[in-house]
Design an enzyme around this catalytic site. Structure first.
Site, PDB file in Angstrom:
ATOM      1  CD  GLU A  68      -5.891 -10.363  16.713  1.00  0.00           C
ATOM      2  OE1 GLU A  68      -6.420 -11.507  16.472  1.00  0.00           O
ATOM      3  OE2 GLU A  68      -5.174 -10.136  17.758  1.00  0.00           O
ATOM      4  CE  LYS A 120      -9.994 -15.319  23.142  1.00  0.00           C
ATOM      5  NZ  LYS A 120      -8.983 -14.472  22.934  1.00  0.00           N
ATOM      6  NE  ARG A 139     -17.181 -22.354  20.029  1.00  0.00           N
ATOM      7  CZ  ARG A 139     -16.231 -23.181  20.968  1.00  0.00           C
ATOM      8  NH1 ARG A 139     -16.179 -22.722  22.139  1.00  0.00           N
ATOM      9  NH2 ARG A 139     -15.928 -24.200  20.406  1.00  0.00           N
ATOM     10  CE  LYS A 162      -4.533  -8.584  20.332  1.00  0.00           C
ATOM     11  NZ  LYS A 162      -3.652  -9.774  20.045  1.00  0.00           N
ATOM     12  CD1 TRP A 207     -15.212 -18.758  11.712  1.00  0.00           C
ATOM     13  CD2 TRP A 207     -13.631 -20.301  11.714  1.00  0.00           C
ATOM     14  NE1 TRP A 207     -13.869 -18.214  11.352  1.00  0.00           N
ATOM     15  CE2 TRP A 207     -12.866 -19.047  11.654  1.00  0.00           C
ATOM     16  CE3 TRP A 207     -12.985 -21.347  12.051  1.00  0.00           C
ATOM     17  CZ2 TRP A 207     -11.601 -19.102  11.277  1.00  0.00           C
ATOM     18  CZ3 TRP A 207     -11.412 -21.349  11.841  1.00  0.00           C
ATOM     19  CH2 TRP A 207     -10.704 -20.153  11.669  1.00  0.00           C
ATOM     20  CB  CYS A 221     -18.240 -25.020  14.616  1.00  0.00           C
ATOM     21  SG  CYS A 221     -17.858 -25.236  12.944  1.00  0.00           S
ATOM     22  CG  HIS A 249      19.391  -5.283   7.501  1.00  0.00           C
ATOM     23  ND1 HIS A 249      20.585  -5.045   7.086  1.00  0.00           N
ATOM     24  CD2 HIS A 249      19.508  -5.007   9.055  1.00  0.00           C
ATOM     25  CE1 HIS A 249      21.355  -4.984   8.082  1.00  0.00           C
ATOM     26  NE2 HIS A 249      20.861  -4.852   9.375  1.00  0.00           N
ATOM     27  CG  ASN A 304     -16.277 -27.334  17.341  1.00  0.00           C
ATOM     28  OD1 ASN A 304     -15.604 -26.809  16.171  1.00  0.00           O
ATOM     29  ND2 ASN A 304     -15.608 -26.783  18.568  1.00  0.00           N
ATOM     30  N   GLY A 305     -15.288 -29.534  14.743  1.00  0.00           N
ATOM     31  CA  GLY A 305     -14.139 -29.892  14.402  1.00  0.00           C
ATOM     32  C   GLY A 305     -13.914 -30.299  13.140  1.00  0.00           C
ATOM     33  CD  GLU A 328      -0.042  -9.419  21.114  1.00  0.00           C
ATOM     34  OE1 GLU A 328       0.538 -10.464  20.315  1.00  0.00           O
ATOM     35  OE2 GLU A 328      -1.268  -9.377  21.395  1.00  0.00           O
TER      36      GLU A 328
HETATM   37  C1  AGP Z   1      -4.528 -13.093  19.179  1.00  0.00           C
HETATM   38  O1  AGP Z   1      -5.333 -11.837  19.410  1.00  0.00           O
HETATM   39  C2  AGP Z   1      -5.302 -14.262  18.277  1.00  0.00           C
HETATM   40  N1  AGP Z   1      -6.523 -14.209  18.748  1.00  0.00           N
HETATM   41  C3  AGP Z   1      -4.571 -15.316  17.777  1.00  0.00           C
HETATM   42  O2  AGP Z   1      -3.364 -15.153  17.471  1.00  0.00           O
HETATM   43  C4  AGP Z   1      -4.344 -16.454  19.188  1.00  0.00           C
HETATM   44  O3  AGP Z   1      -3.536 -15.534  19.880  1.00  0.00           O
HETATM   45  C5  AGP Z   1      -4.002 -17.750  18.612  1.00  0.00           C
HETATM   46  O4  AGP Z   1      -4.855 -18.232  18.010  1.00  0.00           O
HETATM   47  C6  AGP Z   1      -3.402 -18.719  19.594  1.00  0.00           C
HETATM   48  O5  AGP Z   1      -4.893 -18.829  20.781  1.00  0.00           O
HETATM   49  P1  AGP Z   1      -4.603 -19.677  22.062  1.00  0.00           P
HETATM   50  O6  AGP Z   1      -3.746 -18.784  22.735  1.00  0.00           O
HETATM   51  O7  AGP Z   1      -5.940 -19.942  22.473  1.00  0.00           O
HETATM   52  O8  AGP Z   1      -3.839 -20.984  21.621  1.00  0.00           O
END
Ligand code: AGP
Length: 602
Positions: free
Chosen positions: A481, A597, A27, A478, A76, A2, A497, A102-103, A474
């Protein structure tokens, strides 16, 4: 997660709140709302759905000469589905106490049951609304809303940053624990936000509230520590916010901008490390064992760190998902070092892992946000200087993280007298040359063309070996997501395997095949895929007859002989590939569905 944005003052309220909420859009959100409080009138509205901020703020006055308080919020969803009832702000029974939050309040069900017994009526399924009713209940005995809030804070468990006002009163209260709350003051007006970015437009006089602190602003602002029950003095600092005044510039999205910012991010991170971190790190005792932890992309960086640290300084490393580590019983002692990696510094699971091991072993963090919860909880921080990363998909922070892990390894190698200062400097110069190779590739590549072949795919396999296996992970993350195409990263040899059963002409397989000791093995794996009609895209730093024969498409990256520097180059085409595929699918790459984010909830 949030976003909170609050305001107390006069002026173009609609524009100020719009700027605040839209700057927090990165966010992630699925609903938004505001409450405007003035001694003579109040205004209130909520909207459900993404992209509703422009519509929401139309309910606000364009300009106002009287002083007002506005609490606004982007939600969120965590507790309770996406609905108008669950959107913030939330109220008490009398609709007088107003809160944005937020939280997560972890004991909210227990509190809610108790409040329902006392005849409180709830409209939403959220934990936030419980806090409003808890304050209302406490107000009956405390008589003063500030003390009623403090009483409530002593009953709740969890992480929070919130703003509260009371209808008809010229009063705003805010408090935080584990989640950020920033206050700006331009001499007349006050601004409150989950991060400094929206405030940067109005003032550089900023104050970061710390854990267990609460403020009360009526005619003047006062600060307290609600745990110690003492009033405290806090000053507004003039901080350099220029890096927070960010725009997309010439780019269509923050993600592609941040991919192109990587040479600069690496340079800044290297310079800051040499100027501010190197000498202090040298004084830190050598650990006997290292646990690296993080989430998502940060966890992938940790896997690369494992290769680097074990090979360069021969210290055993294990890499743990933070969400797992926080509930394990790791065997650690004063000779163990935990390295927590986080771009945002607010990821709940990573913070949870740190708190689990705090006091049991030394804790370092690698973080991109200096004033963040994870930095505050660490014994020592190695800062990346990638600049604010707005795109939800981590890109420039990832290459900055692996740079820090490489410099960490080299610093301890220097401490062990295995290299001298001259060699250390030579390697740092090599790193600077990498930025030139990255820039060259960014401006000379065929990735966008190749992306067109993946748009209608529903699956993809990413394969790499050695230090490039985490790069395969990675690259798959990418693609998942930002383009919503399912993708898996695998060690190239492991594909035999099981996953090889998936190979057919519809399955794109992205191989990382670079000139290193494992190259021949990767070529064998490519052969295995080719014989099963797999569609191969090769990311390579050389072109041979084998590569040409086995690849349907080739992405040629600049060659670098230093094996620890190859990941800085192999990851770039995979970042670009995911961006272009998503962009061609018309997806908003900066705000992919369901993602935030920084995941500040468990
Ligand atoms: C990566 O592209 C994602 N946005 C997500 O996996 C991110 O790396 C993860 O949430 C960790 O975030 P941070 O590095 O801010 O702790």
């Amino acid at each position: 997660m949030c976003g909170i944005f609050g305001f107390k003052g006069k002026g173009n309220v609609r524009g100020i709140i719009k700027n605040g909420l839209k700057t927090l859009e990165y966010r992630g959100y699925d609903s938004c709302g505001f409450f405007l409080n003035n001694k003579n009138f109040t205004l209130f509205d909520k909207k459900v759905g993404k992209g509703k901020i422009d519509e929401l703020v139309l309910s606000l006055p364009f300009k106002i000469e009287e002083e007002v308080i506005v609490l606004s919020h982007t939600r969120w969803a965590t507790h309770g589905q996406i609905s108008e009832d669950n959107a913030h702000p939330h109220f008490d029974c009398k609709k007088e106490i107003v809160i944005v939050h937020n939280g997560t309040i972890e004991n909210y069900q227990f509190l809610k049951r108790d409040l329902e017994k006392k005849k409180h009526k709830f409209i939403s399924q959220t934990d936030t609304e419980v806090l409003a009713h808890l304050i209302e209940e406490n107000l009956k005995k405390d008589k003063n809303i500030f003390f009623a809030v403090i009483s409530a804070l002593k009953e709740i468990e969890g992480s929070f940053a919130f703003l509260i006002t009371k209808k008809g009163e010229n009063l705003i209260i805010g408090a935080k624990k584990n989640l950020p709350l920033v206050i700006g003051f331009d001499g007349d007006n006050y601004y409150f936000s989950s991060d400094p970015i929206p405030i940067a437009k109005y003032t550089n006089k900023i104050l970061f509230l710390q854990d267990d602190e609460i403020f009360c602003l009526d005619s003047k602002i006062k600060f307290y520590n609600f745990k110690k029950n003492i009033q405290i003095k806090k000053e507004f600092d003039e901080i350099d916010l220029k890096e927070y005044k960010i725009t997309k510039g010439i780019f269509d999205a923050y993600m592609i901008k941040e991919i192109y910012e990587q040479p600069e991010a690496i340079e800044k991170t290297l310079k800051y490390f040499l100027d501010e971190t190197f000498e202090r790190l040298l004084k830190q005792p050598m650990p006997e064992r290292i646990i690296i932890t993080g989430c998502g992309t940060s966890w992938h960086a940790g896997l690369i760190g494992e290769y680097m640290i074990e090979k360069i300084i021969r210290i055993p490393v294990e890499v743990e998902y933070a969400s797992e580590l926080r509930y394990k019983s790791p065997v650690v002692d004063e000779n163990t070092l935990l390295i927590a990696i986080s771009q945002s510094g607010e990821t709940a699971d990573t913070l949870g892992a740190i708190k689990k091991l705090k006091g049991k072993c030394r804790i370092f963090s690698i973080c991109n946000v200096e004033k963040s919860s994870i930095v505050r909880e660490s014994d020592f921080t190695l800062l990346t200087k990638a600049g604010p990363e707005i795109g939800v998909a981590s890109t420039k922070s990832f290459t900055s993280q692996i740079l820090i892990l490489y410099l960490f390894s080299l610093t301890y190698l220097f401490k062990k007298r295995k290299i001298d200062r001259e060699k250390f400097n030579d390697i740092c110069n090599e790193i600077l040359k990498i930025t030139e190779k990255i820039s060259f590739f960014l401006n000379n590549n065929n990735v966008e063309k190749i992306a067109e072949k993946l748009i209608y795919k529903t699956n993809a396999l990413y394969l790499g070996r050695g230090i490039n296996f985490p790069i395969a992970l990675e690259g798959a993350l990418k693609l998942k997501e930002v383009s919503y195409i399912h993708a898996e990263g695998y060690p190239a040899a492991e594909m035999k395997h099981g996953p090889i059963a998936l190979i057919d002409e519809n399955m794109p397989v992205i191989f990382i095949c670079v000139k290193d000791k494992l190259m021949k093995k990767v070529l064998i794996n490519m052969e295995e895929v080719k014989t099963r009609k797999g569609f191969i895209i090769s990311v390579c730093d050389f072109i041979s007859e084998d590569i040409k024969k086995l690849s349907d498409d080739i992405i040629l990256i600049p060659h670098v002989s230093n094996e620890y520097m190859k990941p800085f180059l192999t990851v770039i085409p995979l970042q670009l590939l995911s961006y272009y595929v998503a962009n061609k699918k018309g997806i908003d790459v900066d705000k992919p569905r369901n993602l935030a984010k920084s995941v500040t909830v468990e």
